[in-house]
Design a protein around this motif. Structure first.
Motif, PDB file in Angstrom:
ATOM      1  N   PRO A 148      36.257  39.583 -48.783  1.00  0.00           N
ATOM      2  CA  PRO A 148      36.087  40.744 -50.261  1.00  0.00           C
ATOM      3  C   PRO A 148      36.059  40.160 -51.781  1.00  0.00           C
ATOM      4  N   SER A 149      36.620  39.246 -52.033  1.00  0.00           N
ATOM      5  CA  SER A 149      36.493  39.242 -53.664  1.00  0.00           C
ATOM      6  C   SER A 149      35.249  38.516 -53.702  1.00  0.00           C
ATOM      7  N   LEU A 150      34.245  38.018 -53.134  1.00  0.00           N
ATOM      8  CA  LEU A 150      32.588  38.203 -53.265  1.00  0.00           C
ATOM      9  C   LEU A 150      32.205  39.644 -53.571  1.00  0.00           C
ATOM     10  N   ALA A 151      32.402  39.951 -52.123  1.00  0.00           N
ATOM     11  CA  ALA A 151      31.585  41.356 -52.396  1.00  0.00           C
ATOM     12  C   ALA A 151      31.969  42.901 -53.402  1.00  0.00           C
ATOM     13  N   GLY A 152      33.461  42.193 -53.704  1.00  0.00           N
ATOM     14  CA  GLY A 152      34.182  43.052 -55.055  1.00  0.00           C
ATOM     15  C   GLY A 152      33.693  42.249 -56.478  1.00  0.00           C
ATOM     16  N   LEU A 153      32.900  41.075 -56.299  1.00  0.00           N
ATOM     17  CA  LEU A 153      32.501  40.774 -57.374  1.00  0.00           C
ATOM     18  C   LEU A 153      30.545  41.562 -57.690  1.00  0.00           C
ATOM     19  N   LEU A 154      29.789  41.201 -56.189  1.00  0.00           N
ATOM     20  CA  LEU A 154      29.063  42.096 -56.409  1.00  0.00           C
ATOM     21  C   LEU A 154      29.073  43.175 -56.592  1.00  0.00           C
ATOM     22  N   MET A 155      30.149  43.903 -56.768  1.00  0.00           N
ATOM     23  CA  MET A 155      29.725  45.786 -57.384  1.00  0.00           C
ATOM     24  C   MET A 155      29.950  45.696 -58.179  1.00  0.00           C
ATOM     25  N   GLU A 156      30.763  45.268 -58.784  1.00  0.00           N
ATOM     26  CA  GLU A 156      31.274  45.073 -60.007  1.00  0.00           C
ATOM     27  C   GLU A 156      29.842  44.361 -61.012  1.00  0.00           C
ATOM     28  N   THR A 157      28.845  43.475 -60.117  1.00  0.00           N
ATOM     29  CA  THR A 157      27.554  42.974 -61.273  1.00  0.00           C
ATOM     30  C   THR A 157      26.963  44.168 -61.387  1.00  0.00           C
ATOM     31  N   ILE A 158      26.713  44.775 -60.506  1.00  0.00           N
ATOM     32  CA  ILE A 158      25.637  45.651 -60.179  1.00  0.00           C
ATOM     33  C   ILE A 158      25.720  46.562 -61.385  1.00  0.00           C
ATOM     34  N   PHE A 192      24.762  50.589 -51.940  1.00  0.00           N
ATOM     35  CA  PHE A 192      24.123  51.773 -53.247  1.00  0.00           C
ATOM     36  C   PHE A 192      24.846  51.855 -54.436  1.00  0.00           C
ATOM     37  N   HIS A 193      23.607  51.787 -55.429  1.00  0.00           N
ATOM     38  CA  HIS A 193      24.639  52.383 -56.556  1.00  0.00           C
ATOM     39  C   HIS A 193      24.289  54.200 -56.810  1.00  0.00           C
ATOM     40  N   ASP A 247      29.045  58.816 -64.955  1.00  0.00           N
ATOM     41  CA  ASP A 247      29.424  58.201 -64.623  1.00  0.00           C
ATOM     42  C   ASP A 247      28.996  57.769 -63.796  1.00  0.00           C
ATOM     43  N   GLN A 248      29.047  56.138 -63.194  1.00  0.00           N
ATOM     44  CA  GLN A 248      28.540  55.671 -61.931  1.00  0.00           C
ATOM     45  C   GLN A 248      29.488  55.334 -60.823  1.00  0.00           C
ATOM     46  N   ASN A 249      28.861  54.777 -59.833  1.00  0.00           N
ATOM     47  CA  ASN A 249      29.588  54.031 -58.496  1.00  0.00           C
ATOM     48  C   ASN A 249      28.932  53.534 -57.521  1.00  0.00           C
ATOM     49  N   VAL A 250      29.458  52.717 -57.087  1.00  0.00           N
ATOM     50  CA  VAL A 250      28.756  51.679 -55.837  1.00  0.00           C
ATOM     51  C   VAL A 250      29.748  51.400 -54.330  1.00  0.00           C
ATOM     52  N   PHE A 251      27.970  51.830 -53.408  1.00  0.00           N
ATOM     53  CA  PHE A 251      28.920  52.178 -52.142  1.00  0.00           C
ATOM     54  C   PHE A 251      28.259  50.816 -51.064  1.00  0.00           C
ATOM     55  N   LEU A 252      29.274  50.429 -50.453  1.00  0.00           N
ATOM     56  CA  LEU A 252      29.150  49.305 -49.661  1.00  0.00           C
ATOM     57  C   LEU A 252      29.421  49.687 -48.188  1.00  0.00           C
ATOM     58  N   LEU A 253      28.079  49.240 -47.660  1.00  0.00           N
ATOM     59  CA  LEU A 253      27.982  49.825 -46.271  1.00  0.00           C
ATOM     60  C   LEU A 253      27.546  49.129 -44.925  1.00  0.00           C
ATOM     61  N   ASP A 254      27.621  49.178 -44.069  1.00  0.00           N
ATOM     62  CA  ASP A 254      26.638  47.942 -43.136  1.00  0.00           C
ATOM     63  C   ASP A 254      24.949  48.043 -43.064  1.00  0.00           C
ATOM     64  N   GLN A 255      25.079  47.257 -43.253  1.00  0.00           N
ATOM     65  CA  GLN A 255      23.035  47.104 -43.456  1.00  0.00           C
ATOM     66  C   GLN A 255      22.880  47.787 -41.628  1.00  0.00           C
ATOM     67  N   PHE A 256      21.645  48.738 -42.625  1.00  0.00           N
ATOM     68  CA  PHE A 256      20.849  49.459 -40.939  1.00  0.00           C
ATOM     69  C   PHE A 256      19.787  50.129 -41.808  1.00  0.00           C
ATOM     70  N   THR A 257      19.033  50.249 -40.610  1.00  0.00           N
ATOM     71  CA  THR A 257      17.553  51.441 -40.427  1.00  0.00           C
ATOM     72  C   THR A 257      17.882  52.001 -40.057  1.00  0.00           C
TER      73      THR A 257
END
Length: 300
Positions: A148-158, A192-193, A247-257
């Motif tokens: 979770p901390s890495l996912a949060g850090l990646l969202m913050e980076t984006i 998704f950014h 303003d902007q935001n970042v959303f984390l979803l399961d990978q899908f096609t």
């Protein structure tokens, strides 16, 4: 005879010494629990007043160590915990534990005091003051093997780099512009950014957002086939975009096609308004998501 006895005693001493040394060596090579212990926070509670703890992220789990305590999340505040004594003057120290959405585990030792000097605590401020920001990491089922901390850090980076790598997906009406800045992929998850620009003087209050997969050709269908895609995380809560701001935001979803006859629809709705915006994402956009290099926390 005396020589045999001396030799026997020497051998016995060597065996004992060797056994003791082996035991000490084994003990030194055995991991000790206190090497990985979670240092508790110390606090006091009382019966007539409620204490509040403000966590950096939403509270996911609370466990109370005894019936001496009562606790619950504050209404409309996912990151605030209310706690107080359920009985007066309890003598034994007790504890409680909290897990937050960023995967952090907190432990508190609690004593009773009739007149606490402090009732409210800001955990983020306490962590910075005591250099306890890098603590433990709890893994959640919905994130799979992702920290979770890495996912949060990646969202913050984006979010902080704020690069527009997708330049053809957007909508604009009523003075509101909604853009898909980029799609990123990491370890089975999609990021998704998005960006929302309010070019009017009227604030845009976000009611909610939705991600769903729908058929491209829906005009002749009486029942539209929709598949909701629920975000696992968002970088920050949905709020108000004030007049003439962005303003902007970042959303984390399961990978899908998706298949070529379907499209991902991202909708954002205005509270008490009708300036909603819609984005359409094709499968070709999804499969060209940019990979994230976690080793350097750099977007390729």
């Amino acid at each position: 005879m005396k020589a045999i006895i001396k030799i026997t005693m020497v051998i016995a001493c060597l065996i004992v010494s060797f056994g003791s040394a082996s035991a000490q060596q084994a003990a030194s090579n055995t991991p000790k629990l206190n090497m990985g212990k979670v240092e508790p926070y110390e606090m006091v509670v009382t019966y007539n007043k409620t204490s509040h703890l403000i966590f950096p992220f939403a509270i996911r789990y609370v466990d109370l160590g005894s019936e001496y305590l009562i606790a619950g999340k504050a209404e409309d505040a996912e990151n605030v915990l209310r706690i107080k004594a359920s009985v007066r003057d309890f003598k034994e120290e007790t504890n409680f534990s909290v897990i937050t959405d960023d995967g952090r585990f907190y432990n508190f030792n609690v004593r009773y005091h009739p007149r606490p000097a402090t009732l409210n605590y800001d955990l983020l401020t306490m962590q910075k003051a005591t250099h306890r920001e890098n603590v433990n990491d709890v893994l959640f089922e919905e994130l799979g093997g992702n920290s979770p901390s890495l996912a949060g850090l990646l969202m913050e980076t984006i979010y902080k780099r704020n690069k527009r790598i997708v330049k053809h997906i957007g909508s604009q009406s009523y003075g509101i512009q909604f853009l898909l800045q980029g799609i990123y992929v990491h370890n089975g998850k999609l990021y998704f950014h998005t960006e929302l620009r309010n070019k009017t003087n009227i604030p845009f209050q976000i009611d909610y957002m939705s991600f769903k997969v729908v058929d491209k050709k829906i005009a002749k269908r009486t029942v539209v086939q929709e598949k909701p895609m629920i975000p696992l995380r968002m970088y920050k809560p949905l709020g108000v975009i004030r007049g003439n701001t962005t303003d902007q935001n970042v959303f984390l979803l399961d990978q899908f096609t998706i298949t070529d006859d379907k499209v991902l629809v991202i909708e954002i709705f205005e509270k008490n308004g009708s300036r909603q915006q819609v984005l359409q994402v094709e499968n070709t956009d999804l499969v060209h998501a940019k990979p994230i290099n976690e080793m350097h926390l750099r977007i390729n």
